[in-house]
Write an enzyme that holds these catalytic residues in place. Structure first.
Site, mmCIF file in Angstrom:
data_model
loop_
_atom_site.group_PDB
_atom_site.id
_atom_site.type_symbol
_atom_site.label_atom_id
_atom_site.label_comp_id
_atom_site.label_asym_id
_atom_site.label_seq_id
_atom_site.Cartn_x
_atom_site.Cartn_y
_atom_site.Cartn_z
ATOM 1 N N HIS A 133 0.807 -1.218 0.000
ATOM 2 C CA HIS A 133 0.000 0.000 0.000
ATOM 3 C C HIS A 133 0.840 1.268 0.000
ATOM 4 C CE1 HIS A 133 0.353 -0.146 4.531
ATOM 5 N NE2 HIS A 133 0.419 1.147 4.358
ATOM 6 N N ASP A 158 0.071 -7.639 1.651
ATOM 7 C CA ASP A 158 0.535 -6.248 1.670
ATOM 8 C C ASP A 158 2.056 -6.151 1.678
ATOM 9 O OD1 ASP A 158 0.377 -3.549 1.609
ATOM 10 O OD2 ASP A 158 -0.369 -3.280 3.650
ATOM 11 N N GLY A 181 3.688 6.413 8.281
ATOM 12 C CA GLY A 181 5.039 6.502 7.741
ATOM 13 C C GLY A 181 5.906 5.338 8.148
ATOM 14 N N SER A 203 4.846 2.363 7.852
ATOM 15 C CA SER A 203 4.428 1.267 6.977
ATOM 16 C C SER A 203 5.585 0.737 6.152
ATOM 17 C CB SER A 203 3.337 1.744 6.016
ATOM 18 O OG SER A 203 2.088 1.755 6.633
#
Length: 503
Positions: A129, A159, A231, A233
């Protein structure tokens, strides 16, 4: 609370509470325990942070799009309901002259995330993502170096994305550890780029394992109280040995900031997917070809399982591996390839991680007896592609049903015939059963969300063909003192599920 699919400052107060709890043990007379806990608590994470930080990177992803140029007109965000309205208005009422035509201008938006290097040659891992729909991805290193990245492969289901940069020298890299060895209470540190600050290290513990947050079919998150914010992620979650045991992916938060509940995808889940993406540029998951549902106490009792366990087969795909192996609707899968299936959510993860083409032993419970079936796994992606090519016409009907013939469990029942098919747009794939034409409010059927137009296919795994079959079976079960009846129910579109209804 909201789960944000972006990960999300170490909390001094939480650290004080942790220390207070440890001191409290000694006060309560557990003095032998407190020194042991103190011995396990690291004095500092500085050496660990220094050893891994250069392998953690910032990810900048740019999404470019064209925007209509309205000259001196109103500035309207693209895609809003007012976009076309202003377009039409400005064509008739030009501002600044010209021939009335609207030009376009290119705009871009940036997203920031984190990542980490797993190969000195330039292989970088992040969340899908973070870079999804981006036109340009830049990897920024701790020394300020910026390198353009190419997306090797990505997978939305877990993901994860694999990037490739071309460095002028070997990069600092980190390796994956065994997330399955992590215990609740083990120390972890998260390194990443929260709020674009870069190079931030936070520490905490593993708060829980095997968390399912309904974000995808393979949810199996590590929960941690190490501060994770927007951030973070795609950044790594390290164990005390500097090994990556998770990828920081999501947070639970009412505001978008850390409240001490963050989630990381375990390395044991994501590492095989990364290998597939590096090798093939795509995923190659195993496929069994079953539709499953969870088992609760009422279903377990009606199936004589003894306890809640396994995955209930609600249907099999025609031509799929399960159907070919002799697995049937109503079977309960309790073991897959030697691994116990404790609950239905376990099965998709086990099947997906198994190699395509492997022949596996599947233990099922049927009519109270355990049987072993051998199935050769197909490829999930191939099955999904075939399914996407299949379309169905639900049809429309205006005919009215005649008066229902029977009632049971608060349901009005009628035969499955051409009249009922037209009335409820029941697909031809639903070949037999009894149609529910009405459901009384607060009835046992209503409490289980059975709806008019659905079709009852089986009662306690025995097929039914007429309303009278259901009424007769209800009387038999009540006479036998049964508390629950297990119905196999189909939607008009042919999606099947088991429902345990209280008699």
């Amino acid at each position: 609370m909201t789960v944000f699919p972006h990960a999300a400052s170490a909390c001094v107060q939480a650290r004080k509470i942790l220390l207070a709890g440890a001191l409290g043990l000694a006060v309560m007379g557990l003095g032998a325990v407190a020194p042991a806990l103190a011995d396990q608590r690291p004095d500092s994470f500085a050496d660990l942070a220094a050893a891994v930080s250069d392998a953690v990177v910032n990810i900048s992803a740019t999404q470019a799009y064209e925007e209509k140029d309205a000259g001196n007109g109103a500035d309207v965000d693209p895609g809003t309901p007012f976009d076309d309205l202003f377009d039409q208005f400005l064509r008739h009422h030009q501002q600044g002259g010209g021939d009335g035509s609207l030009g376009t201008r290119e705009r871009s938006s940036n997203s920031l995330g984190s990542g980490f290097v797993i190969d000195p040659s330039g292989i970088v891992i992040t969340n899908n993502h973070v870079i999804a729909d981006s036109n340009e991805v830049t990897v920024i290193f701790t020394d300020g170096t910026k390198l353009k990245a190419r997306v090797i492969g990505k997978d939305s289901k877990v993901d994860v994305a694999v990037l490739k940069v071309n460095p002028t020298h070997p990069l600092k890299a980190v390796k994956f550890g065994d997330s399955d060895k992590m215990r609740v209470g083990d120390w972890v540190i998260a390194v990443g780029n929260p709020f674009g600050l870069g190079g931030t290290v936070t520490a905490g513990i593993v708060s829980a394992r095997h968390r399912d947050i309904d974000s995808g079919p393979y949810d199996n998150y590590i929960q941690t109280d190490a501060a994770i914010n927007k951030g973070n992620s795609g950044g790594p979650l390290f164990n005390e040995h500097g090994e990556v045991i998770g990828i920081n992916t999501a947070i639970l938060s009412p505001s978008g900031g850390s409240i001490g509940i963050g989630f990381a995808t375990p390395s044991d889940t994501v590492a095989p997917i990364i290998d597939q993406l590096r090798t093939y540029g795509e995923t190659r998951r195993g496929w069994l070809g079953v539709r499953i549902q969870s088992i609760d106490d009422s279903i377990a009792e009606s199936l004589d399982l003894g306890k809640v366990r396994g995955a209930l087969v609600a249907g099999t795909d025609v031509g799929g591996p399960a159907a070919a192996a002799g697995i049937e609707t109503g079977d309960v899968i309790v073991k897959f390839d030697g691994v116990d299936v404790a609950e239905s959510h376990d099965l998709p993860k086990l099947v997906a991680s198994a190699p395509v083409g492997k022949e596996v032993a599947i233990v099922i419970v049927r009519q109270g007896h355990e049987l072993t079936k051998m199935a050769k796994l197909g490829r999930l992606e191939d099955a999904a592609q075939k399914a996407s090519l299949t379309t169905g016409d639900l049809g429309q009907g205006k005919a009215l049903l005649s008066t229902p013939l029977e009632r049971a469990l608060g349901m009005a029942l009628a035969p499955l015939n051409e009249t009922s098919r037209l009335k409820y747009a029941i697909k031809d794939s639903v070949t037999a059963g009894v149609v529910v034409t009405g459901v009384d409010a607060n009835s046992p059927a209503a409490q289980k969300n059975i709806l008019p137009g659905e079709v009852i296919l089986e009662i306690n795994q025995d097929p039914v063909h007429a309303p009278a079959d259901i009424a007769r079976k209800m009387r038999i079960l009540k006479t036998a003192g049964k508390k629950w009846v297990l119905l196999l129910v189909s939607t008009p579109q042919g999606e099947e599920r088991f429902v345990a209804v209280n008699l």
